[in-house]
Design an enzyme around this catalytic site. Structure first.
Site, mmCIF file in Angstrom:
data_model
loop_
_atom_site.group_PDB
_atom_site.id
_atom_site.type_symbol
_atom_site.label_atom_id
_atom_site.label_comp_id
_atom_site.label_asym_id
_atom_site.label_seq_id
_atom_site.Cartn_x
_atom_site.Cartn_y
_atom_site.Cartn_z
ATOM 1 N N HIS A 162 0.783 -3.748 9.172
ATOM 2 C CA HIS A 162 2.226 -3.704 8.948
ATOM 3 C C HIS A 162 2.924 -3.126 10.171
ATOM 4 C CE1 HIS A 162 2.268 -4.782 4.683
ATOM 5 N NE2 HIS A 162 1.227 -4.007 4.532
ATOM 6 N N HIS A 221 0.831 -1.207 0.000
ATOM 7 C CA HIS A 221 0.000 0.000 0.000
ATOM 8 C C HIS A 221 0.867 1.260 0.000
ATOM 9 C CE1 HIS A 221 -3.386 -2.610 0.806
ATOM 10 N NE2 HIS A 221 -4.219 -1.589 0.952
#
Length: 339
Positions: A257, A204
């Protein structure tokens, strides 16, 4: 892309050499080659996602960095793809339409025409093909680097334990110093377990910053004059980077993450975006600045000192220096000069 190139000038290049007819002709064989190259780049991406298992790492049962709860993504992958592709494409389309219909309307004779066999092709189509094509090439480059890292390293996401529920070290942690490699995930959702091992680095973040850098550099090159207001272009560029930063930060707050994954993703996406824009798409070499634009837009002026101090000898014999006055002249915007 590689199928053909374009320049700003009609019958002659800036250097003064007459262009050959081949520069005006679009060879369909090279266009087909472009699509073939894109397809070949996309094949490894499909193989990674469908057939390659991520590297299986072990864990320490007391590792709190992988014990966060599972949460849905604020910005889903599908949403990111739609927005991340749609916004740059719309900005490129709007920029090229504005240039063609507004800035270049009085300079039509300065731009070359293109042909496919016996059919003419408007330069707008050629530009969209080139810039959008290069953008997609960079998207493939970026995603390929992301997948290589993800599947080679196999780092566990912060919610790994919650998703996997490993048979060893999940309910009780009796040996915190033992690195556990022999375990099975008790979860039945194999897709989530697969994704939970693909933390490094953030796709992302990489995609968001790639799109922001490529689009910002493209706009900086192609919009060589102020667009209604000198603040409009910087605001658009700031919004692009602000959106990229928001997407990246949500990956940490959603426990998708680790912060280092996001940081590396942002750096890698930025590097690829800058490289593709400057050295592959060569956006600044393809600025196509016509000679008929205004030379003093927005009242740009500069202060020139035409002469140094002027001395004269008065009647009493003393030297008196007459101060030099500044003369205001119109400034020619360097961006309006030919490359």
């Amino acid at each position: 892309m590689t199928g053909f190139e374009f320049h700003a000038w009609g019958n002659r290049l800036p250097g003064g050499n007459a262009m050959s007819d081949s520069n005006n002709t679009i060879r369909m064989s090279r266009v087909l080659c472009d699509f073939l190259v894109l397809t070949l780049i996309a094949i490894p991406l499909y193989i990674f996602h469908e057939f390659v298992p991520p590297y299986r790492r072990g864990f320490y049962c007391d590792d709190e960095s992988i014990r966060y709860p599972f949460r849905k993504s604020t910005v889903s992958r599908q949403m990111l793809i739609v927005i991340g592709l749609l916004i740059p494409i719309l900005l490129i389309l709007a920029t090229e339409l504005f240039r063609t219909l507004a800035w270049e309307k009085k300079c039509e004779q300065e731009f070359k025409t293109y042909q496919v066999r016996n059919h003419s092709v408007h330069r707008l189509i050629v530009r969209l093909y080139c810039f959008i094509g290069y953008f997609f090439v960079g998207v493939c480059f970026n995603q390929l680097m992301v997948d290589i890292a993800k599947y080679t390293i196999g780092r566990q996401r912060p919610h790994f334990m919650d998703v996997c529920k490993p048979s060893v070290g999940y309910d009780t942690c009796t040996a915190p110093d033992v690195y556990i490699t022999e375990f099975t995930c008790r979860s039945n959702d194999t897709k989530l377990v697969h994704e939970a091992q693909l933390s490094f680095y953030s796709g992302h973040s990489a995609f968001s910053f790639y799109a922001a850098w490529f689009t910002s550099l493209y706009l900086q090159a192609r919009l060589f004059r102020p667009l209604f207001s000198r603040l409009l272009l910087p605001v658009i560029q700031f919004l692009l980077f602000g959106g990229a930063a928001y997407v990246s930060l949500t990956r940490v707050s959603d426990y998708k993450h680790h912060w280092s994954d996001v940081l590396v993703g942002a750096l890698m996406g930025s590097a690829i975006g800058i490289f593709v824009a400057l050295f592959v798409a060569e956006v600044f070499k393809r600025r196509e600045i016509p000679s008929c634009g205004p030379t003093n837009e927005f009242g740009l002026i500069r202060m020139d000192r035409p002469d140094n101090g002027i001395s004269h000898q008065p009647s009493n014999g003393a030297n008196t220096v007459v101060s030099t006055q500044h003369v205001i002249v119109s400034e020619v915007d360097p961006a309006n000069q030919r490359l």
